[in-house]
Design an enzyme around this catalytic site. Structure first.
Site, PDB file in Angstrom:
ATOM      1  N   HIS A 117       0.875  -1.185   0.000  1.00 23.22           N
ATOM      2  CA  HIS A 117       0.000   0.000   0.000  1.00 23.22           C
ATOM      3  C   HIS A 117       0.907   1.228   0.000  1.00 23.22           C
ATOM      4  O   HIS A 117       1.983   1.208   0.598  1.00 23.22           O
ATOM      5  CB  HIS A 117      -0.870   0.026   1.257  1.00 23.22           C
ATOM      6  CG  HIS A 117      -1.518   1.363   1.487  1.00 23.22           C
ATOM      7  ND1 HIS A 117      -2.737   1.678   0.937  1.00 23.22           N
ATOM      8  CD2 HIS A 117      -1.097   2.460   2.164  1.00 23.22           C
ATOM      9  CE1 HIS A 117      -3.028   2.939   1.269  1.00 23.22           C
ATOM     10  NE2 HIS A 117      -2.054   3.427   2.021  1.00 23.22           N
ATOM     11  N   GLU A 128      -2.594   8.897   7.172  1.00 22.17           N
ATOM     12  CA  GLU A 128      -2.224   7.494   7.339  1.00 22.17           C
ATOM     13  C   GLU A 128      -0.999   7.337   8.249  1.00 22.17           C
ATOM     14  O   GLU A 128      -0.943   6.395   9.049  1.00 22.17           O
ATOM     15  CB  GLU A 128      -1.991   6.872   5.959  1.00 22.17           C
ATOM     16  CG  GLU A 128      -3.289   6.770   5.170  1.00 22.17           C
ATOM     17  CD  GLU A 128      -3.126   6.282   3.730  1.00 22.17           C
ATOM     18  OE1 GLU A 128      -4.158   6.153   3.058  1.00 22.17           O
ATOM     19  OE2 GLU A 128      -1.987   6.040   3.292  1.00 22.17           O
TER      20      GLU A 128
HETATM   21  P1  ADP Z   1      -4.327   1.233  -4.286  1.00 24.00           P
HETATM   22  O1  ADP Z   1      -3.926   0.286  -3.181  1.00 24.00           O
HETATM   23  O2  ADP Z   1      -3.542   0.975  -5.549  1.00 24.00           O
HETATM   24  O3  ADP Z   1      -4.316   2.681  -3.873  1.00 24.00           O
HETATM   25  P2  ADP Z   1      -7.273   1.294  -4.090  1.00 24.00           P
HETATM   26  O4  ADP Z   1      -7.156   2.433  -3.118  1.00 24.00           O
HETATM   27  O5  ADP Z   1      -8.184   1.464  -5.256  1.00 24.00           O
HETATM   28  O6  ADP Z   1      -5.842   0.866  -4.684  1.00 24.00           O
HETATM   29  O7  ADP Z   1      -7.755  -0.014  -3.324  1.00 24.00           O
HETATM   30  C1  ADP Z   1      -7.252  -0.335  -2.036  1.00 24.00           C
HETATM   31  C2  ADP Z   1      -6.959  -1.811  -1.988  1.00 24.00           C
HETATM   32  O8  ADP Z   1      -8.184  -2.539  -2.073  1.00 24.00           O
HETATM   33  C3  ADP Z   1      -6.113  -2.357  -3.143  1.00 24.00           C
HETATM   34  O9  ADP Z   1      -4.728  -2.187  -2.949  1.00 24.00           O
HETATM   35  C4  ADP Z   1      -6.507  -3.828  -3.159  1.00 24.00           C
HETATM   36  O10 ADP Z   1      -5.803  -4.561  -2.144  1.00 24.00           O
HETATM   37  C5  ADP Z   1      -7.969  -3.773  -2.763  1.00 24.00           C
HETATM   38  N1  ADP Z   1      -8.817  -3.816  -3.954  1.00 24.00           N
HETATM   39  C6  ADP Z   1      -9.089  -2.801  -4.797  1.00 24.00           C
HETATM   40  N2  ADP Z   1      -9.892  -3.187  -5.794  1.00 24.00           N
HETATM   41  C7  ADP Z   1     -10.143  -4.507  -5.582  1.00 24.00           C
HETATM   42  C8  ADP Z   1     -10.916  -5.498  -6.251  1.00 24.00           C
HETATM   43  N3  ADP Z   1     -11.605  -5.230  -7.364  1.00 24.00           N
HETATM   44  N4  ADP Z   1     -10.953  -6.746  -5.726  1.00 24.00           N
HETATM   45  C9  ADP Z   1     -10.271  -7.053  -4.596  1.00 24.00           C
HETATM   46  N5  ADP Z   1      -9.527  -6.149  -3.905  1.00 24.00           N
HETATM   47  C10 ADP Z   1      -9.455  -4.907  -4.391  1.00 24.00           C
END
Ligand code: ADP
Length: 140
Positions: A117, A128
């Site tokens: 993350h 955060e």
């Molecule tokens: P990032 O971590 O790249 O900032 P997001 O904030 O969109 O992405 O999403 C937070 C976390 O939620 C992602 O890192 C992933 O672990 C999980 N996540 C996001 N979209 C999905 C999905 N379609 N299915 C399962 N887990 C997801």
């Protein structure tokens, strides 16, 4: 570019595969400095609070399950343009779309188990960092 701090996590899918050092090395090789680090096993409440912005998304249950399934290494990273730099070295959320050489391309298993993350903006970075660390735990 200004020196920034950002918040990073090495997620349970990665700590379970003993990738803490390999991922930290990729961050360091990109010019980021680890100025705070600790290993935590998140409670359900902590995971739900941290990811509250996603609470109405269909994957929220799966996300909380994954984040509470093992240890996470929470870190504060410092460096020039650290927020964007960390996002670049992480790669796209879905490893299938991540660029070659990024952490998620090299190590992630799936969109749900995507190993790391990183904060996406200065406001979220500040929030955060504060969620996991007190000021005295950050040593620049
Ligand atoms: P990032 O971590 O790249 O900032 P997001 O904030 O969109 O992405 O999403 C937070 C976390 O939620 C992602 O890192 C992933 O672990 C999980 N996540 C996001 N979209 C999905 C999905 N379609 N299915 C399962 N887990 C997801």
């Amino acid at each position: 570019m200004a020196i920034e701090r950002t918040f990073s996590m090495i997620k349970p899918d990665a700590t379970k595969r003993n990738l803490t050092g390999a991922i930290t090395k990729m961050l360091e090789d990109a010019g980021l400095r680890v100025v705070a680090s600790k290993r935590v096993w998140m409670s359900r409440r902590e995971a739900e609070g941290f990811y509250a912005v996603h609470k109405d998304r269909p994957f929220f249950g799966e996300l909380v399950e994954g984040m509470t399934s093992g240890p996470t290494v929470v870190q504060v990273l410092e460096g020039e343009g650290a927020i964007l730099k960390n996002r670049e070295i992480m790669g796209a959320t879905n490893p299938a779309n991540a660029d070659e050489g990024t952490i998620r391309k090299v190590h992630a298993l799936s969109i749900g188990e995507n190993s790391v993350h990183g904060s996406d903006a200065p406001e979220t970075a500040a929030q955060e960092i504060k969620y996991w660390f007190s000021d005295t735990e950050i040593v620049g």
